[in-house]
Motif scaffolding. Structure first.
Motif, PDB file in Angstrom:
ATOM      1  N   THR A  19       0.832  -1.202   0.000  1.00 23.40           N
ATOM      2  CA  THR A  19       0.000   0.000   0.000  1.00 23.40           C
ATOM      3  C   THR A  19       0.865   1.250   0.000  1.00 23.40           C
ATOM      4  N   GLU A  20       1.927   1.239   0.803  1.00 27.02           N
ATOM      5  CA  GLU A  20       2.836   2.383   0.855  1.00 27.02           C
ATOM      6  C   GLU A  20       3.523   2.585  -0.489  1.00 27.02           C
ATOM      7  N   ASP A  21       3.919   1.490  -1.144  1.00 28.72           N
ATOM      8  CA  ASP A  21       4.543   1.597  -2.467  1.00 28.72           C
ATOM      9  C   ASP A  21       3.592   2.253  -3.467  1.00 28.72           C
ATOM     10  N   LEU A  22       2.336   1.835  -3.445  1.00 28.34           N
ATOM     11  CA  LEU A  22       1.342   2.400  -4.367  1.00 28.34           C
ATOM     12  C   LEU A  22       1.133   3.886  -4.104  1.00 28.34           C
ATOM     13  N   LYS A  23       1.100   4.265  -2.839  1.00 28.68           N
ATOM     14  CA  LYS A  23       0.904   5.676  -2.496  1.00 28.68           C
ATOM     15  C   LYS A  23       2.036   6.528  -3.057  1.00 28.68           C
ATOM     16  N   ILE A  24       3.262   6.021  -2.995  1.00 26.46           N
ATOM     17  CA  ILE A  24       4.404   6.760  -3.543  1.00 26.46           C
ATOM     18  C   ILE A  24       4.295   6.841  -5.059  1.00 26.46           C
ATOM     19  N   MET A  25       3.899   5.736  -5.699  1.00 23.81           N
ATOM     20  CA  MET A  25       3.751   5.708  -7.147  1.00 23.81           C
ATOM     21  C   MET A  25       2.725   6.720  -7.636  1.00 23.81           C
ATOM     22  N   PHE A  26       1.692   6.954  -6.840  1.00 20.03           N
ATOM     23  CA  PHE A  26       0.612   7.854  -7.239  1.00 20.03           C
ATOM     24  C   PHE A  26       0.781   9.270  -6.691  1.00 20.03           C
ATOM     25  N   SER A  27       1.841   9.499  -5.926  1.00 20.45           N
ATOM     26  CA  SER A  27       2.010  10.767  -5.220  1.00 20.45           C
ATOM     27  C   SER A  27       2.483  11.891  -6.135  1.00 20.45           C
ATOM     28  N   ASN A  28       1.971  13.102  -5.882  1.00 19.05           N
ATOM     29  CA  ASN A  28       2.454  14.288  -6.587  1.00 19.05           C
ATOM     30  C   ASN A  28       3.787  14.755  -6.034  1.00 19.05           C
ATOM     31  N   ASP A  29       4.095  14.376  -4.788  1.00 20.11           N
ATOM     32  CA  ASP A  29       5.326  14.828  -4.135  1.00 20.11           C
ATOM     33  C   ASP A  29       6.548  14.007  -4.540  1.00 20.11           C
ATOM     34  N   ALA A  30       6.336  12.766  -4.941  1.00 21.52           N
ATOM     35  CA  ALA A  30       7.463  11.879  -5.254  1.00 21.52           C
ATOM     36  C   ALA A  30       8.052  12.212  -6.625  1.00 21.52           C
ATOM     37  N   ASN A  31       9.393  12.180  -6.715  1.00 26.71           N
ATOM     38  CA  ASN A  31      10.025  12.400  -8.013  1.00 26.71           C
ATOM     39  C   ASN A  31      10.129  11.079  -8.775  1.00 26.71           C
ATOM     40  N   ALA A  32      10.689  11.141  -9.978  1.00 26.61           N
ATOM     41  CA  ALA A  32      10.709   9.960 -10.848  1.00 26.61           C
ATOM     42  C   ALA A  32      11.484   8.796 -10.233  1.00 26.61           C
ATOM     43  N   SER A  33      12.626   9.086  -9.609  1.00 23.07           N
ATOM     44  CA  SER A  33      13.433   8.002  -9.039  1.00 23.07           C
ATOM     45  C   SER A  33      12.731   7.358  -7.837  1.00 23.07           C
ATOM     46  N   GLN A  34      12.057   8.186  -7.033  1.00 18.87           N
ATOM     47  CA  GLN A  34      11.317   7.643  -5.892  1.00 18.87           C
ATOM     48  C   GLN A  34      10.157   6.769  -6.356  1.00 18.87           C
ATOM     49  N   ARG A  35       9.484   7.215  -7.400  1.00 17.53           N
ATOM     50  CA  ARG A  35       8.361   6.445  -7.925  1.00 17.53           C
ATOM     51  C   ARG A  35       8.846   5.142  -8.558  1.00 17.53           C
ATOM     52  N   GLU A  36       9.989   5.189  -9.240  1.00 16.95           N
ATOM     53  CA  GLU A  36      10.544   3.978  -9.847  1.00 16.95           C
ATOM     54  C   GLU A  36      10.981   2.995  -8.772  1.00 16.95           C
ATOM     55  N   GLU A  37      11.590   3.514  -7.706  1.00 21.11           N
ATOM     56  CA  GLU A  37      11.999   2.660  -6.590  1.00 21.11           C
ATOM     57  C   GLU A  37      10.785   1.993  -5.953  1.00 21.11           C
ATOM     58  N   ALA A  38       9.702   2.764  -5.809  1.00 14.37           N
ATOM     59  CA  ALA A  38       8.476   2.210  -5.227  1.00 14.37           C
ATOM     60  C   ALA A  38       7.893   1.113  -6.123  1.00 14.37           C
ATOM     61  N   LEU A  39       7.976   1.322  -7.436  1.00  9.27           N
ATOM     62  CA  LEU A  39       7.487   0.302  -8.378  1.00  9.27           C
ATOM     63  C   LEU A  39       8.280  -0.990  -8.237  1.00  9.27           C
ATOM     64  N   GLN A  40       9.603  -0.868  -8.161  1.00  7.91           N
ATOM     65  CA  GLN A  40      10.437  -2.060  -8.030  1.00  7.91           C
ATOM     66  C   GLN A  40      10.218  -2.738  -6.675  1.00  7.91           C
ATOM     67  N   ASP A  41      10.026  -1.942  -5.618  1.00  8.98           N
ATOM     68  CA  ASP A  41       9.724  -2.509  -4.297  1.00  8.98           C
ATOM     69  C   ASP A  41       8.402  -3.270  -4.337  1.00  8.98           C
ATOM     70  N   PHE A  42       7.423  -2.702  -5.040  1.00  2.17           N
ATOM     71  CA  PHE A  42       6.116  -3.356  -5.157  1.00  2.17           C
ATOM     72  C   PHE A  42       6.268  -4.707  -5.866  1.00  2.17           C
ATOM     73  N   LYS A  43       6.986  -4.709  -6.969  1.00  2.76           N
ATOM     74  CA  LYS A  43       7.200  -5.961  -7.713  1.00  2.76           C
ATOM     75  C   LYS A  43       7.969  -6.970  -6.858  1.00  2.76           C
ATOM     76  N   GLY A  44       8.942  -6.461  -6.085  1.00  2.24           N
ATOM     77  CA  GLY A  44       9.697  -7.344  -5.203  1.00  2.24           C
ATOM     78  C   GLY A  44       8.818  -7.947  -4.132  1.00  2.24           C
ATOM     79  N   GLY A  45       7.887  -7.133  -3.609  1.00  2.00           N
ATOM     80  CA  GLY A  45       6.960  -7.640  -2.597  1.00  2.00           C
ATOM     81  C   GLY A  45       6.050  -8.720  -3.151  1.00  2.00           C
ATOM     82  N   ILE A  46       5.591  -8.520  -4.374  1.00  2.00           N
ATOM     83  CA  ILE A  46       4.741  -9.526  -5.031  1.00  2.00           C
ATOM     84  C   ILE A  46       5.528 -10.815  -5.257  1.00  2.00           C
ATOM     85  N   ALA A  47       6.800 -10.672  -5.689  1.00  2.00           N
ATOM     86  CA  ALA A  47       7.639 -11.848  -5.918  1.00  2.00           C
ATOM     87  C   ALA A  47       7.890 -12.601  -4.612  1.00  2.00           C
ATOM     88  N   ALA A  48       8.095 -11.858  -3.514  1.00  2.00           N
ATOM     89  CA  ALA A  48       8.320 -12.492  -2.209  1.00  2.00           C
ATOM     90  C   ALA A  48       7.110 -13.310  -1.768  1.00  2.00           C
TER      91      ALA A  48
END
Length: 319
Positions: free
Chosen positions: A122-151
């Motif tokens: 949920t936190e990863d998704l919030k960062i991905m959709f956030s207006n405050d997060a920059n591109a690198s933060q959003r990309e990191e959140a996307l990869q964290d989300f995928k990693g969580g799904i893989a785990a």
């Protein structure tokens, strides 16, 4: 229940809760009553929703169907699709607020609520959709989300596109998102060449020099020159750059003050910004404290996201 009313709905069945939800969306002043202007605005918005539904449905079906065309998607496919700013803007145009999409994604992927995995995703998704997060933060959140799904060993699980699309379209609201917000998002993304999530004064000024941009702002009754002069006021933390969230907040406040007073000027806006500045400083101090704690105790990095979610929930404030 009235036969004439049912005839107007062309035989479609609606639950009372759905009718009341529409009523609440149209009741712009929260008075509990609908005036004529609100009814006209609501009917116009509903007609627009009906006209755009086939296009947005076709777009979603195309993007969320696997290669064999069976109308299924994986968690990775869904996350990658929703991570795109272009996708988020298209959803905003049809009245879907990204904050409301977060919970739908968790439910559609059948993530058990209340678990640590649910909190982290949920936190990863919030960062991905956030207006405050920059591109690198959003990309990191996307990869964290995928990693969580893989785990969770769910990366190959398939889910029904049709079901998700139906639930997503239920999130549409007759009261559409203001066009100027979507335009500001486009201006910001185009001007943020280094994708750092902020615009310098030079980038901000250059972004407003386009004749096309100026014409679109003027068509929305927003003076481009006033917006340009707002930079130092919008820059609430004095960093000599502005985030997308600061820009949207400043323009939204300016429009609100302009409605309240016929004699609005930028001094009125300047007086209202200090409160926002204090809130930003408090957020920065909390962020610095969390980072300092993690440096002293590296093991706490593993639970950073879960701790953030719990802290923000208790404070009643979004990330």
């Amino acid at each position: 229940r009235d036969p004439k009313t049912k005839e107007l709905f062309k035989g479609k069945e609606f639950h009372l809760s759905q009718i009341m939800e529409v009523f609440g969306a149209l009741d712009e002043d929260g008075s509990g009553e609908l005036n004529f202007a609100e009814v006209l605005h609501g009917i116009s918005a509903l007609l627009k929703m009906e006209q755009t539904e086939p296009r947005i449905r076709a777009f979603l079906k195309k993007e969320l169907s696997n290669e064999d065309g069976k109308g299924q998607y994986t968690a990775d496919t869904l996350a990658t699709f929703l991570h795109k700013r272009t996708t988020q803007r298209k959803l905003m145009r049809v009245g879907i607020v990204m904050d409301n999409v977060t919970q739908l994604v968790i439910q559609s992927l059948e993530i058990a609520p209340g678990t640590r995995s649910c909190e982290r995703l949920t936190e990863d998704l919030k960062i991905m959709f956030s207006n405050d997060a920059n591109a690198s933060q959003r990309e990191e959140a996307l990869q964290d989300f995928k990693g969580g799904i893989a785990a969770m060993r769910q990366e190959s699980a398939l889910f029904s596109s049709n079901h998700f699309i139906e639930e997503l379209l239920r999130l549409r609201r007759p009261k559409s998102i203001p066009r100027w917000k979507i335009l500001i998002k486009q201006i910001f993304e185009k001007a943020d060449l280094d994708q750092c999530g902020t615009l310098t004064k030079e980038e901000f000024t250059n972004a407003l020099q386009s004749h096309g941009t100026q014409a679109r702002l003027e068509s929305m009754n927003i003076d481009p020159e006033v917006v340009e002069e707002m930079f130092d006021i919008i820059d609430v933390d004095g960093s000599d750059d502005v985030t997308e969230a600061e820009m949207i907040y400043g323009i939204e406040l300016m429009l609100k003050l302009r409605e309240e007073s016929e004699h609005f000027d930028l001094d009125d806006l300047r007086e209202r910004m200090p409160q926002r500045h204090q809130q930003h400083q408090e957020h920065q101090e909390q962020q610095h404290l969390r980072e300092s704690t993690e440096e002293e105790h590296p093991t706490l990095q593993l639970t950073r996201k879960a701790t953030t979610v719990a802290s923000e929930a208790s404070n009643g404030s979004p990330r």
